[in-house]
Design a protein around this motif. Sequence first.
Motif, PDB file in Angstrom:
ATOM      1  N   PHE A  64       1.062  -1.279   0.085  1.00  0.00           N
ATOM      2  CA  PHE A  64       0.021  -0.189  -0.129  1.00  0.00           C
ATOM      3  C   PHE A  64       0.704   1.173   0.068  1.00  0.00           C
ATOM      4  N   PHE A  65       1.881   1.156   0.759  1.00  0.00           N
ATOM      5  CA  PHE A  65       2.680   2.478   0.877  1.00  0.00           C
ATOM      6  C   PHE A  65       3.770   2.581  -0.318  1.00  0.00           C
ATOM      7  N   LEU A  66       3.962   1.400  -1.044  1.00  0.00           N
ATOM      8  CA  LEU A  66       4.711   1.527  -2.339  1.00  0.00           C
ATOM      9  C   LEU A  66       3.856   2.230  -3.365  1.00  0.00           C
ATOM     10  N   LEU A  67       2.516   1.853  -3.352  1.00  0.00           N
ATOM     11  CA  LEU A  67       1.696   2.703  -4.489  1.00  0.00           C
ATOM     12  C   LEU A  67       1.417   4.020  -3.954  1.00  0.00           C
ATOM     13  N   ILE A  68       1.199   4.344  -2.787  1.00  0.00           N
ATOM     14  CA  ILE A  68       1.409   5.714  -2.219  1.00  0.00           C
ATOM     15  C   ILE A  68       2.452   6.507  -2.699  1.00  0.00           C
ATOM     16  N   ALA A  69       3.680   5.956  -2.571  1.00  0.00           N
ATOM     17  CA  ALA A  69       5.095   6.308  -3.078  1.00  0.00           C
ATOM     18  C   ALA A  69       4.749   6.826  -4.584  1.00  0.00           C
ATOM     19  N   ILE A  70       4.311   5.794  -5.514  1.00  0.00           N
ATOM     20  CA  ILE A  70       4.230   5.970  -6.811  1.00  0.00           C
ATOM     21  C   ILE A  70       3.377   7.080  -7.268  1.00  0.00           C
ATOM     22  N   GLU A  71       2.246   7.423  -6.447  1.00  0.00           N
ATOM     23  CA  GLU A  71       1.263   8.352  -6.920  1.00  0.00           C
ATOM     24  C   GLU A  71       1.888   9.649  -6.121  1.00  0.00           C
ATOM     25  N   LEU A  72       2.520   9.707  -5.204  1.00  0.00           N
ATOM     26  CA  LEU A  72       3.468  10.993  -4.818  1.00  0.00           C
ATOM     27  C   LEU A  72       4.234  11.480  -5.597  1.00  0.00           C
ATOM     28  N   ARG A  73       4.937  10.636  -6.307  1.00  0.00           N
ATOM     29  CA  ARG A  73       6.047  10.949  -7.172  1.00  0.00           C
ATOM     30  C   ARG A  73       5.480  11.495  -8.436  1.00  0.00           C
ATOM     31  N   HIS A  74       4.320  10.760  -8.945  1.00  0.00           N
ATOM     32  CA  HIS A  74       3.788  11.236 -10.050  1.00  0.00           C
ATOM     33  C   HIS A  74       3.352  12.610  -9.894  1.00  0.00           C
ATOM     34  N   GLU A  75       2.477  13.026  -8.653  1.00  0.00           N
ATOM     35  CA  GLU A  75       1.749  14.273  -8.646  1.00  0.00           C
ATOM     36  C   GLU A  75       2.930  15.370  -8.351  1.00  0.00           C
ATOM     37  N   THR A  77       5.772  15.150  -9.998  1.00  0.00           N
ATOM     38  CA  THR A  77       6.512  15.691 -11.131  1.00  0.00           C
ATOM     39  C   THR A  77       5.637  15.861 -12.536  1.00  0.00           C
ATOM     40  N   HIS A  78       4.639  15.336 -12.509  1.00  0.00           N
ATOM     41  CA  HIS A  78       3.676  15.448 -13.641  1.00  0.00           C
ATOM     42  C   HIS A  78       2.084  16.059 -13.052  1.00  0.00           C
ATOM     43  N   ASN A  83       3.367  22.013 -10.126  1.00  0.00           N
ATOM     44  CA  ASN A  83       3.389  23.514 -10.295  1.00  0.00           C
ATOM     45  C   ASN A  83       3.378  24.010  -8.933  1.00  0.00           C
ATOM     46  N   PRO A  84       4.641  24.563  -8.595  1.00  0.00           N
ATOM     47  CA  PRO A  84       4.740  25.191  -7.106  1.00  0.00           C
ATOM     48  C   PRO A  84       3.466  26.154  -6.768  1.00  0.00           C
ATOM     49  N   ARG A  85       3.166  26.782  -7.486  1.00  0.00           N
ATOM     50  CA  ARG A  85       1.899  27.929  -7.515  1.00  0.00           C
ATOM     51  C   ARG A  85       0.785  27.148  -7.111  1.00  0.00           C
ATOM     52  N   ALA A  86       0.409  25.970  -7.731  1.00  0.00           N
ATOM     53  CA  ALA A  86      -0.464  25.342  -7.490  1.00  0.00           C
ATOM     54  C   ALA A  86      -0.563  24.384  -6.159  1.00  0.00           C
ATOM     55  N   ALA A  87       0.789  24.073  -5.827  1.00  0.00           N
ATOM     56  CA  ALA A  87       0.996  23.386  -4.897  1.00  0.00           C
ATOM     57  C   ALA A  87       0.718  23.887  -3.262  1.00  0.00           C
ATOM     58  N   GLY A 226       8.737  -0.241   1.354  1.00  0.00           N
ATOM     59  CA  GLY A 226       7.733   0.238   0.291  1.00  0.00           C
ATOM     60  C   GLY A 226       7.804   1.438  -0.302  1.00  0.00           C
ATOM     61  N   VAL A 227       7.737   2.405   0.552  1.00  0.00           N
ATOM     62  CA  VAL A 227       7.920   4.091   0.083  1.00  0.00           C
ATOM     63  C   VAL A 227       9.161   3.973  -0.666  1.00  0.00           C
ATOM     64  N   ALA A 228      10.448   3.684  -0.348  1.00  0.00           N
ATOM     65  CA  ALA A 228      11.472   3.847  -0.913  1.00  0.00           C
ATOM     66  C   ALA A 228      11.588   3.119  -2.198  1.00  0.00           C
ATOM     67  N   LEU A 229      11.258   1.950  -2.318  1.00  0.00           N
ATOM     68  CA  LEU A 229      11.023   1.065  -3.572  1.00  0.00           C
ATOM     69  C   LEU A 229       9.954   1.821  -4.677  1.00  0.00           C
ATOM     70  N   GLY A 230       8.931   2.420  -4.279  1.00  0.00           N
ATOM     71  CA  GLY A 230       7.980   3.067  -5.083  1.00  0.00           C
ATOM     72  C   GLY A 230       8.633   4.540  -5.519  1.00  0.00           C
ATOM     73  N   LEU A 231       9.498   5.239  -4.623  1.00  0.00           N
ATOM     74  CA  LEU A 231      10.122   6.301  -5.135  1.00  0.00           C
ATOM     75  C   LEU A 231      11.107   6.150  -6.408  1.00  0.00           C
ATOM     76  N   VAL A 232      11.791   5.165  -6.251  1.00  0.00           N
ATOM     77  CA  VAL A 232      12.775   4.729  -7.151  1.00  0.00           C
ATOM     78  C   VAL A 232      12.426   4.139  -8.491  1.00  0.00           C
TER      79      VAL A 232
END
Length: 385
Positions: A64-75, A77-78, A83-87, A226-232
């Motif tokens: 579950f945390f691996l998938l969170i990390a994948i979603e976090l990285r996507h958000e 970066t893409h 967008n820093p202003r939007a964030a 899981g977080v580390a694996l999802g991020l790389v």
Amino acid sequence: MRFITSDRGSATLLLAAAALALILAATPLGPGLLAARDLHLPVDFTGLHLTVEHLISDGLLAIFFLLIAIELRHELTHGDLANPRAAIVPAAAAFGGVALPAAVYLAFTGGGEASGGWPIPTATDIAFALGLLALLGRGLPSRVRAFLLGLAILDDLIAILLIAVVFPKNLQPLLLLPAAALLGVFLLVARLTPRRPGVRLTALVVLGVLVWYFTALSGVHATLAGVALGLVLPAGLAGRTDRALQPVSRGLILPIFAFSASLIRLEDVSGETFGPAFWGVAVGLPVGKLVGIMVATTIAVALVGRTSPSRLTPQEIVAVGLVAGVGFTVSLLMAQLAFGEGMLGTSTTLGVLIGSAISIVLSAVFVPLIARRSRQAQEALVPQP
């Protein structure tokens, strides 16, 4: 399958699993289920001392945390958070939604033993919150879901940091060195162009399990592997991994964890159970989240300006604050990490369930009203023939 992977389906399964656990715990099946959950696994030769409950919360939840990390990285970066202003506004909302629930909890518990559980009401269950919004917020503009998604992802990032910093046990940092080395090998293998995809997949699974193993041995909570694996993971492989594992996570792993974490020993429930720790969580989630998000968002919008990409009406901010009060998965995990079993563990687990239930009820009352007004406002903008 589509129901399981949808926001509504995931929220429904989580709620059903928790409700079933509470019901069964009060029946003659309860002691047997609790004994099965606490069963010690014969893996002591590995250096790990695991029960079935640990296998669920430390092992399965790492996916579950691996998938969170994948979603976090996507958000980051893409997605909207790239967008820093939007964030800025969702970042401020996430901070407010963490800080005020923690303050509410500490106000109830003071400086006693229970004060160590202050991170428990800070988490938002991203799957449940999005499902609740999808179920109740028909007609709300898409920017509301995007704002909630950004807020919840940043909230999960804070939760990950809190788990890493606040809850390590018997820390042995040298054992993180082989975990880091294996993570590097995992990254190299993931970036290879596979001639035999099956061999690469097997190698990645083995390396991922080894990273998890050494992380668990180090005393850092194993879900962080899981977080580390999802991020790389490279973007393309991360997307395929997300699509393959989301049905497993939403349809199996999260309901199993919700069921396990919601099994409460009836003998542990007494008048003392409903003490400061219980009220700190039960009030911190629905009230602290709502007020914290509203105040922080209002301040951020005032500083950034009404031209901010994250422009929500006050009513839409209330809708987000209400559904964000559902802590559930990560809050239940934090309750386990903070207190384990016993009176405080039971108190905070009940607090998570009751606080989340209050948020669900308040959302069921007010979010449809807000959505109806939003639909009426949008219809009024449509030119009449």
